[in-house]
Design an enzyme around this catalytic site. Structure first.
Site, PDB file in Angstrom:
ATOM      1  CG  ASP A  62      37.703  46.018  36.604  1.00  0.00           C
ATOM      2  OD1 ASP A  62      37.856  46.600  36.870  1.00  0.00           O
ATOM      3  OD2 ASP A  62      38.280  44.047  36.520  1.00  0.00           O
ATOM      4  N   GLY A  63      37.494  48.837  36.414  1.00  0.00           N
ATOM      5  CA  GLY A  63      38.900  50.351  36.616  1.00  0.00           C
ATOM      6  C   GLY A  63      39.993  49.398  36.008  1.00  0.00           C
ATOM      7  N   GLY A  65      45.459  46.133  39.210  1.00  0.00           N
ATOM      8  CA  GLY A  65      45.725  45.784  40.762  1.00  0.00           C
ATOM      9  C   GLY A  65      46.303  46.211  41.997  1.00  0.00           C
ATOM     10  CD  GLU A 100      40.847  44.171  39.090  1.00  0.00           C
ATOM     11  OE1 GLU A 100      39.727  44.703  39.709  1.00  0.00           O
ATOM     12  OE2 GLU A 100      41.375  43.934  39.431  1.00  0.00           O
ATOM     13  CG  ASP A 144      45.822  50.649  39.491  1.00  0.00           C
ATOM     14  OD1 ASP A 144      44.851  51.297  40.385  1.00  0.00           O
ATOM     15  OD2 ASP A 144      45.631  49.458  39.600  1.00  0.00           O
ATOM     16  CB  SER A 147      37.051  53.982  43.788  1.00  0.00           C
ATOM     17  OG  SER A 147      37.873  54.587  42.820  1.00  0.00           O
ATOM     18  CB  THR A 148      36.214  54.283  38.577  1.00  0.00           C
ATOM     19  OG1 THR A 148      37.740  54.673  38.940  1.00  0.00           O
ATOM     20  CG2 THR A 148      35.741  54.180  37.062  1.00  0.00           C
TER      21      THR A 148
HETATM   22  C1  5RP Z   1      41.802  45.946  41.590  1.00  0.00           C
HETATM   23  C2  5RP Z   1      42.121  47.065  40.738  1.00  0.00           C
HETATM   24  C3  5RP Z   1      40.821  48.354  39.458  1.00  0.00           C
HETATM   25  O1  5RP Z   1      40.530  48.154  38.753  1.00  0.00           O
HETATM   26  C4  5RP Z   1      42.403  49.598  39.970  1.00  0.00           C
HETATM   27  O2  5RP Z   1      43.044  50.065  40.809  1.00  0.00           O
HETATM   28  C5  5RP Z   1      41.567  51.344  39.848  1.00  0.00           C
HETATM   29  O3  5RP Z   1      40.630  51.687  41.344  1.00  0.00           O
HETATM   30  P1  5RP Z   1      39.955  52.703  40.906  1.00  0.00           P
HETATM   31  O4  5RP Z   1      39.244  52.754  39.833  1.00  0.00           O
HETATM   32  O5  5RP Z   1      39.702  52.903  42.940  1.00  0.00           O
HETATM   33  O6  5RP Z   1      41.258  53.726  40.733  1.00  0.00           O
HETATM   34  O7  5RP Z   1      42.940  46.846  39.612  1.00  0.00           O
HETATM   35  O8  5RP Z   1      42.269  45.642  41.881  1.00  0.00           O
END
Ligand code: 5RP
Length: 231
Positions: A87-88, A101, A109, A90, A34-35
């Site tokens: 990339d984002g 992930g 990724e 967690d 989502s980011t």
């Molecule tokens: C997907 C990821 C995302 O980058 C991670 O989950 C962060 O997502 P968000 O920006 O929606 O919080 O690793 O596999």
């Protein structure tokens, strides 16, 4: 000052990353989540304004969104490197080590990150932790064959593995694999744990992204963005 909502925080940091790091002519890795969504939309705007970019996607979902946004997406095999990936994550610890992930795209990724010269991670400040594993489980992608035996082996590393479900069915990654979300009481040594996980038969990849991020951009409720950088 009014606190900005989470969606706005994601947009601010993702757009700043694209504005600061994506240059005309680059090969760009597009993250998932989502980011990363807001970064992809901003890359689409740059393309519409005349930037010539070649992009690789870290998931089917990202590829679809990128194409809808007018972005030229090529297979990773068609490029010999990626200049910058946005990339984002967690969780991010003070050494810029990451858990990724929860969106299920960890394998691609990580492959794209490994091909990338400069990995830029975009998060809001809720993702910053002192110790990895303190807020979220560690996703581990496993092959479906014998997956409960693989889960048992994972549990022997000190976690509680939970098979990820979606809409009442087992969640499947883009590679057709399953994910176990592994809740650890603590991860004292991410490097040691990574080595232990990687030797378990059936484990395809784990969500520890160690020494991967070159820069982490962090958005804060007052709308500011700060930068964490590898020394
Ligand atoms: C997907 C990821 C995302 O980058 C991670 O989950 C962060 O997502 P968000 O920006 O929606 O919080 O690793 O596999």
């Amino acid at each position: 000052m009014t606190a900005i909502d989470t969606q706005a925080l994601k947009k601010i940091v993702a757009e700043k990353a694209v504005n600061d790091y994506v240059k005309d002519g680059m090969i760009v890795g597009l993250g998932t989540g989502s980011t990363a969504y807001f970064a992809i939309k901003r890359v689409g705007e740059l393309v519409a304004s005349g930037y010539k970019l070649t992009c690789v996607a870290t998931s089917h979902q990202t590829e679809e969104l990128a194409r809808e946004s007018g972005i030229n997406v090529v297979p990773l095999c068609d490029v010999d490197h990626v200049d910058v990936t946005i990339d984002g994550a967690d969780e991010v610890d003070p050494e810029l080590q990451l858990i990724k992930g929860l969106g299920g795209a960890l394998l691609r990724e990580k492959i794209v990150a490994a091909a990338t010269l400069e990995e830029i991670i975009v998060v809001d400040e809720s993702k910053i932790v002192e110790k990895l594993g303190s807020k979220c489980p560690l996703p581990v992608e496993v092959v479906p064959y014998g997956h409960n035996r693989t889960a048992y082996a994972l549990s022997r590393q000190g976690c509680e593995p939970v098979l990820r479900m979606k809409d009442g069915k087992i969640f499947k990654t883009d590679g057709g694999n399953f994910v176990y979300d592994c809740r650890f009481k603590e991860i004292p040594s991410p490097f040691f744990l990574e080595t232990r996980l990687n030797v378990i038969p059936g484990v395809v990849e784990n969500g520890l992204f160690l020494n991967t991020a070159a820069v982490v951009l962090v958005s804060h409720p007052d709308g500011t963005v700060t930068k964490m950088e590898r020394d």
